[in-house]
Design a protein around this motif. Structure first.
Motif, PDB file in Angstrom:
ATOM      1  N   PHE A  32       0.408   3.450 -10.617  1.00  0.00           N
ATOM      2  CA  PHE A  32       0.670   3.670  -9.194  1.00  0.00           C
ATOM      3  C   PHE A  32       1.020   5.123  -8.897  1.00  0.00           C
ATOM      4  CE2 PHE A  32       1.025  -0.960  -8.469  1.00  0.00           C
ATOM      5  CZ  PHE A  32       0.382  -1.040  -7.246  1.00  0.00           C
ATOM      6  N   ILE A  33       1.827   5.750  -9.750  1.00  0.00           N
ATOM      7  CA  ILE A  33       2.238   7.118  -9.444  1.00  0.00           C
ATOM      8  C   ILE A  33       1.210   8.149  -9.880  1.00  0.00           C
ATOM      9  CG2 ILE A  33       4.679   6.534  -9.532  1.00  0.00           C
ATOM     10  CD1 ILE A  33       4.830   7.883 -12.268  1.00  0.00           C
ATOM     11  N   ASN A  34       0.406   7.838 -10.902  1.00  0.00           N
ATOM     12  CA  ASN A  34      -0.537   8.832 -11.408  1.00  0.00           C
ATOM     13  C   ASN A  34      -1.742   9.033 -10.497  1.00  0.00           C
ATOM     14  OD1 ASN A  34      -0.204  10.131 -14.314  1.00  0.00           O
ATOM     15  ND2 ASN A  34       0.818   8.148 -14.342  1.00  0.00           N
ATOM     16  N   VAL A  35      -2.116   8.024  -9.723  1.00  0.00           N
ATOM     17  CA  VAL A  35      -3.275   8.165  -8.837  1.00  0.00           C
ATOM     18  C   VAL A  35      -2.808   8.683  -7.479  1.00  0.00           C
ATOM     19  CG1 VAL A  35      -4.683   6.460 -10.040  1.00  0.00           C
ATOM     20  CG2 VAL A  35      -3.147   5.700  -8.222  1.00  0.00           C
ATOM     21  N   ASN A  36      -1.994   9.713  -7.494  1.00  0.00           N
ATOM     22  CA  ASN A  36      -1.436  10.261  -6.263  1.00  0.00           C
ATOM     23  C   ASN A  36      -2.518  10.688  -5.278  1.00  0.00           C
ATOM     24  OD1 ASN A  36       0.958  11.404  -4.736  1.00  0.00           O
ATOM     25  ND2 ASN A  36      -0.249  13.269  -5.033  1.00  0.00           N
ATOM     26  N   GLY A  37      -3.619  11.258  -5.801  1.00  0.00           N
ATOM     27  CA  GLY A  37      -4.707  11.683  -4.919  1.00  0.00           C
ATOM     28  C   GLY A  37      -5.316  10.527  -4.138  1.00  0.00           C
ATOM     29  N   TYR A  38      -5.364   9.357  -4.760  1.00  0.00           N
ATOM     30  CA  TYR A  38      -5.883   8.154  -4.088  1.00  0.00           C
ATOM     31  C   TYR A  38      -4.999   7.777  -2.912  1.00  0.00           C
ATOM     32  CZ  TYR A  38      -6.407   3.092  -3.362  1.00  0.00           C
ATOM     33  OH  TYR A  38      -6.545   1.843  -2.810  1.00  0.00           O
ATOM     34  N   TRP A  39      -3.685   7.786  -3.113  1.00  0.00           N
ATOM     35  CA  TRP A  39      -2.785   7.428  -2.017  1.00  0.00           C
ATOM     36  C   TRP A  39      -2.832   8.472  -0.899  1.00  0.00           C
ATOM     37  CZ3 TRP A  39      -2.042   2.655  -2.669  1.00  0.00           C
ATOM     38  CH2 TRP A  39      -1.787   2.114  -3.926  1.00  0.00           C
ATOM     39  N   MET A  40      -2.953   9.751  -1.278  1.00  0.00           N
ATOM     40  CA  MET A  40      -3.069  10.791  -0.254  1.00  0.00           C
ATOM     41  C   MET A  40      -4.339  10.595   0.572  1.00  0.00           C
ATOM     42  SD  MET A  40      -0.271  12.508  -0.548  1.00  0.00           S
ATOM     43  CE  MET A  40       0.450  10.915  -1.047  1.00  0.00           C
ATOM     44  N   PHE A  41      -5.418  10.127  -0.071  1.00  0.00           N
ATOM     45  CA  PHE A  41      -6.666   9.840   0.655  1.00  0.00           C
ATOM     46  C   PHE A  41      -6.479   8.632   1.568  1.00  0.00           C
ATOM     47  CE2 PHE A  41     -10.535   7.279   0.973  1.00  0.00           C
ATOM     48  CZ  PHE A  41     -11.406   8.185   1.572  1.00  0.00           C
ATOM     49  N   LYS A  42      -5.868   7.585   1.060  1.00  0.00           N
ATOM     50  CA  LYS A  42      -5.698   6.368   1.845  1.00  0.00           C
ATOM     51  C   LYS A  42      -4.831   6.602   3.090  1.00  0.00           C
ATOM     52  CE  LYS A  42      -7.734   2.673   0.013  1.00  0.00           C
ATOM     53  NZ  LYS A  42      -8.613   1.769   0.810  1.00  0.00           N
ATOM     54  N   PHE A  43      -3.857   7.510   2.985  1.00  0.00           N
ATOM     55  CA  PHE A  43      -2.927   7.727   4.088  1.00  0.00           C
ATOM     56  C   PHE A  43      -3.156   9.061   4.798  1.00  0.00           C
ATOM     57  CE2 PHE A  43      -0.471   4.888   1.178  1.00  0.00           C
ATOM     58  CZ  PHE A  43      -0.534   3.758   1.997  1.00  0.00           C
ATOM     59  N   ARG A  44      -4.355   9.629   4.589  1.00  0.00           N
ATOM     60  CA  ARG A  44      -4.668  10.902   5.246  1.00  0.00           C
ATOM     61  C   ARG A  44      -4.740  10.701   6.756  1.00  0.00           C
ATOM     62  NH1 ARG A  44      -9.092   8.195   4.290  1.00  0.00           N
ATOM     63  NH2 ARG A  44     -11.051   8.575   5.394  1.00  0.00           N
ATOM     64  N   THR A  45      -4.583  11.789   7.508  1.00  0.00           N
ATOM     65  CA  THR A  45      -4.713  11.744   8.958  1.00  0.00           C
ATOM     66  C   THR A  45      -6.182  11.750   9.325  1.00  0.00           C
ATOM     67  OG1 THR A  45      -2.652  12.982   9.190  1.00  0.00           O
ATOM     68  CG2 THR A  45      -4.102  12.888  11.107  1.00  0.00           C
ATOM     69  N   VAL A  46      -6.591  10.780  10.150  1.00  0.00           N
ATOM     70  CA  VAL A  46      -7.998  10.663  10.539  1.00  0.00           C
ATOM     71  C   VAL A  46      -8.115  10.623  12.052  1.00  0.00           C
ATOM     72  CG1 VAL A  46      -8.715   9.490   8.413  1.00  0.00           C
ATOM     73  CG2 VAL A  46      -7.916   8.145  10.366  1.00  0.00           C
ATOM     74  N   ASN A  47      -9.314  11.007  12.547  1.00  0.00           N
ATOM     75  CA  ASN A  47      -9.653  10.912  13.961  1.00  0.00           C
ATOM     76  C   ASN A  47     -10.679   9.822  14.150  1.00  0.00           C
ATOM     77  OD1 ASN A  47      -8.237  12.560  15.681  1.00  0.00           O
ATOM     78  ND2 ASN A  47      -9.498  14.360  15.301  1.00  0.00           N
ATOM     79  N   GLU A  48     -10.609   9.117  15.259  1.00  0.00           N
ATOM     80  CA  GLU A  48     -11.656   8.172  15.597  1.00  0.00           C
ATOM     81  C   GLU A  48     -12.630   8.853  16.552  1.00  0.00           C
ATOM     82  OE1 GLU A  48     -10.715   4.299  16.829  1.00  0.00           O
ATOM     83  OE2 GLU A  48      -9.230   3.944  15.269  1.00  0.00           O
ATOM     84  N   THR A  49     -13.893   8.950  16.122  1.00  0.00           N
ATOM     85  CA  THR A  49     -14.917   9.548  16.972  1.00  0.00           C
ATOM     86  C   THR A  49     -15.354   8.551  18.029  1.00  0.00           C
ATOM     87  OG1 THR A  49     -16.704   8.795  15.544  1.00  0.00           O
ATOM     88  CG2 THR A  49     -15.702  10.912  15.007  1.00  0.00           C
ATOM     89  N   ASP A  64       3.545  12.133   7.719  1.00  0.00           N
ATOM     90  CA  ASP A  64       4.770  11.450   7.288  1.00  0.00           C
ATOM     91  C   ASP A  64       4.497  10.409   6.214  1.00  0.00           C
ATOM     92  OD1 ASP A  64       6.287  12.965   8.983  1.00  0.00           O
ATOM     93  OD2 ASP A  64       6.339  11.477  10.604  1.00  0.00           O
ATOM     94  N   ARG A  65       3.387   9.669   6.356  1.00  0.00           N
ATOM     95  CA  ARG A  65       3.077   8.652   5.354  1.00  0.00           C
ATOM     96  C   ARG A  65       2.856   9.289   3.992  1.00  0.00           C
ATOM     97  NH1 ARG A  65      -0.743   6.981   9.235  1.00  0.00           N
ATOM     98  NH2 ARG A  65      -0.091   5.221  10.544  1.00  0.00           N
ATOM     99  N   GLN A  66       2.080  10.385   3.959  1.00  0.00           N
ATOM    100  CA  GLN A  66       1.797  11.050   2.692  1.00  0.00           C
ATOM    101  C   GLN A  66       3.053  11.669   2.095  1.00  0.00           C
ATOM    102  OE1 GLN A  66      -1.236  13.639   4.386  1.00  0.00           O
ATOM    103  NE2 GLN A  66      -2.806  12.672   3.124  1.00  0.00           N
ATOM    104  N   LEU A  67       3.853  12.289   2.928  1.00  0.00           N
ATOM    105  CA  LEU A  67       5.049  12.975   2.445  1.00  0.00           C
ATOM    106  C   LEU A  67       6.047  12.000   1.848  1.00  0.00           C
ATOM    107  CD1 LEU A  67       6.518  15.724   2.274  1.00  0.00           C
ATOM    108  CD2 LEU A  67       7.514  15.214   4.515  1.00  0.00           C
ATOM    109  N   GLU A  68       6.195  10.835   2.462  1.00  0.00           N
ATOM    110  CA  GLU A  68       7.243   9.896   2.062  1.00  0.00           C
ATOM    111  C   GLU A  68       6.758   8.781   1.157  1.00  0.00           C
ATOM    112  OE1 GLU A  68       8.928   8.479   5.702  1.00  0.00           O
ATOM    113  OE2 GLU A  68       9.398  10.484   6.455  1.00  0.00           O
ATOM    114  N   PHE A  69       5.418   8.693   0.915  1.00  0.00           N
ATOM    115  CA  PHE A  69       4.908   7.536   0.197  1.00  0.00           C
ATOM    116  C   PHE A  69       5.483   7.401  -1.209  1.00  0.00           C
ATOM    117  CE2 PHE A  69       1.906   5.572  -2.768  1.00  0.00           C
ATOM    118  CZ  PHE A  69       1.869   4.292  -2.228  1.00  0.00           C
ATOM    119  N   THR A  70       5.526   8.490  -1.973  1.00  0.00           N
ATOM    120  CA  THR A  70       5.992   8.392  -3.362  1.00  0.00           C
ATOM    121  C   THR A  70       7.446   7.953  -3.414  1.00  0.00           C
ATOM    122  OG1 THR A  70       4.452  10.153  -3.972  1.00  0.00           O
ATOM    123  CG2 THR A  70       6.142   9.584  -5.569  1.00  0.00           C
ATOM    124  N   ALA A  71       8.275   8.456  -2.504  1.00  0.00           N
ATOM    125  CA  ALA A  71       9.668   8.012  -2.456  1.00  0.00           C
ATOM    126  C   ALA A  71       9.760   6.541  -2.051  1.00  0.00           C
ATOM    127  CB  ALA A  71      10.461   8.885  -1.483  1.00  0.00           C
TER     128      ALA A  71
END
Length: 432
Positions: A32-49, A64-71
């Motif tokens: 769970f902690i080693n795939v940090n890039g995966y979680w950053m992708f899942k919780f990235r900020t997105v726009n709806e076109t 906020d989700r990315q910053l606080e997710f690991t904690a």
């Protein structure tokens, strides 16, 4: 009292089984902690076109989700884990150990299957729900893992000390394997999502194997001898020494009085380690990230290598070093003093180059990749070495019939340290 019969561990088979099972013990947390890039992708900020497709807004500050997710992940993992480690420490000696370990392992396998399924599911439009599902799954996994971990430490406490060493070094190697696998998958061209999928899939396969391996362990003569010996010794000594009506809590108090130094030490070890790693350390960036001339090391590999691989290598080295009998080992009082000194790691890591674009309270005073990596190694080596010392020595300072209780209780105190450290890590992230 029952005499001890020397039964050989042919081909070190039982030792290797203990080692294998302990590698899998921390796989859920490590993956769970080693795939940090995966979680950053899942919780990235997105726009709806207008067409309804989600697109990245672009690089910038972590949301906020990315910053606080690991904690948040640390809290969701450690709180249920510690609850069941404590329960195991208090009443584990009264419960049948084989069903506990088998059913908890099966539970982890099923829950990891659920986690694997979600990897390729598009969760961009319902990130809050995905976060809730993920953290709920983490809670359930760590309930099962707490049951298994506490019971397995108690089981190892019935055997000679080399088997407890096998458990501790196996845990360290598990972290190294998960960190290496993530880096290899990134190096061969896989993206963060693919890397997470194969990591989770491997954990399902490995943990499924753990169920079968544990069944094999219960059939060995060595397993039957030491578990039956511990049960027989406990029954005989209790009936001879304890007056009618005295319950097992008296023995637990006796254990606490004998190994109080080891208890405080292991608590402080994991308060400090979890306060720093991974919630704060994962946010530390290379000082050259994004600068002209920077490459894959600064932008892609710095966190997977310097944070996760180097920490796990140091932890494994420390645990292995503690198992070498030819070197003198610090006594309980010195270990306790060293555990207190380690508290200084918390402010030191907070002063490293963590999320430089999102800091408000704590200044960056350690602006050096080398200094950060050196701190990682000192933190991890001391974590592994001191854990190996106190976790192995504690069960062998109490009478034979209390060894399982002592090992269970040490695992419970370790879990309390994990939970307290996770709570402190959440506060540390907010104070950056």
């Amino acid at each position: 009292m029952m005499g001890r019969i020397d039964i050989k561990d042919e081909y070190n088979m039982v030792y290797m089984i203990f080692f294998y099972l302990s590698v899998g013990m921390l796989l859920p947390w490590n993956f769970f902690i080693n795939v940090n890039g995966y979680w950053m992708f899942k919780f990235r900020t997105v726009n709806e076109t207008i067409e309804g497709n989600n697109t990245d807004i672009g690089p910038g500050k972590l949301n906020d989700r990315q910053l606080e997710f690991t904690a948040d992940l640390a809290l969701a993992a450690m709180l249920p884990n510690v609850m069941f480690l404590i329960v195991n420490g208090l009443i584990g000696h009264r419960l049948r150990i084989i069903p506990r370990l088998i059913f908890s392992l099966i539970g982890v396998v099923i829950l990891f299957m659920v986690t694997t399924v979600f990897v390729y599911v598009d969760t961009d439009r319902w990130q809050d729900w995905f976060l809730t599902i993920t953290l709920t799954t983490v809670v359930l996994i760590n309930i099962c893992n707490g049951i298994f971990q506490g019971g397995f430490f108690g089981l190892a406490g019935m055997f000679p000390s080399r088997y407890m060493n096998a458990v501790l070094t196996g845990q360290g190697l598990g972290g190294v394997i998960t960190a290496l696998l993530n880096i290899i998958l990134l190096a061969i061209g896989g993206n963060d999502v693919d890397a997470a999928f194969y990591c989770f899939l491997l954990s399902v396969v490995f943990l499924s194997g753990s169920v079968l391996v544990f069944f094999g362990l219960t059939k060995t003569r060595l397993f039957k001898h030491y578990t039956q010996s511990a049960i027989t010794l406990s029954s005989e000594e209790t009936s001879l020494l304890d007056p009618p009506g005295v319950n097992q809590e008296v023995s637990l108090i006796e254990v606490i009085k004998i190994i109080w130094e080891e208890e405080i030490t292991v608590f402080l070890i994991y308060v400090v380690t979890l306060a720093c790693f991974p919630a704060v350390t994962v946010l530390v960036q290379s000082t050259n990230k994004g600068l002209p001339g920077s490459g894959n090391w600064e932008n892609l590999y710095f966190v997977p290598v310097s944070c996760f691989l180097f920490f796990n290598l140091g932890d494994y080295f420390g645990r292995t070093l503690s198992s070498i009998n030819r070197f003198p080992k610090p006594g309980p009082k010195l270990c306790l003093l060293l555990a207190v000194v380690r508290i200084f790691f918390i402010p030191l890591f907070m002063m490293c180059n963590a999320v430089p674009e999102s800091r408000y309270y704590t200044p960056i005073l350690i602006y050096s990749d080398t200094a950060y990596i050196l701190l990682i190694f000192i933190l991890s080596i001391s974590n592994g070495y001191m854990t190996g010392i106190v976790m192995v020595s504690a069960p062998y300072r109490v009478p034979v019939h209390l060894k399982q209780t002592a090992a269970n209780f040490m695992a419970g105190i370790l879990g309390v340290g994990l939970a307290a450290g996770a709570a402190i890590s959440s506060a540390a992230v907010q104070l950056l």
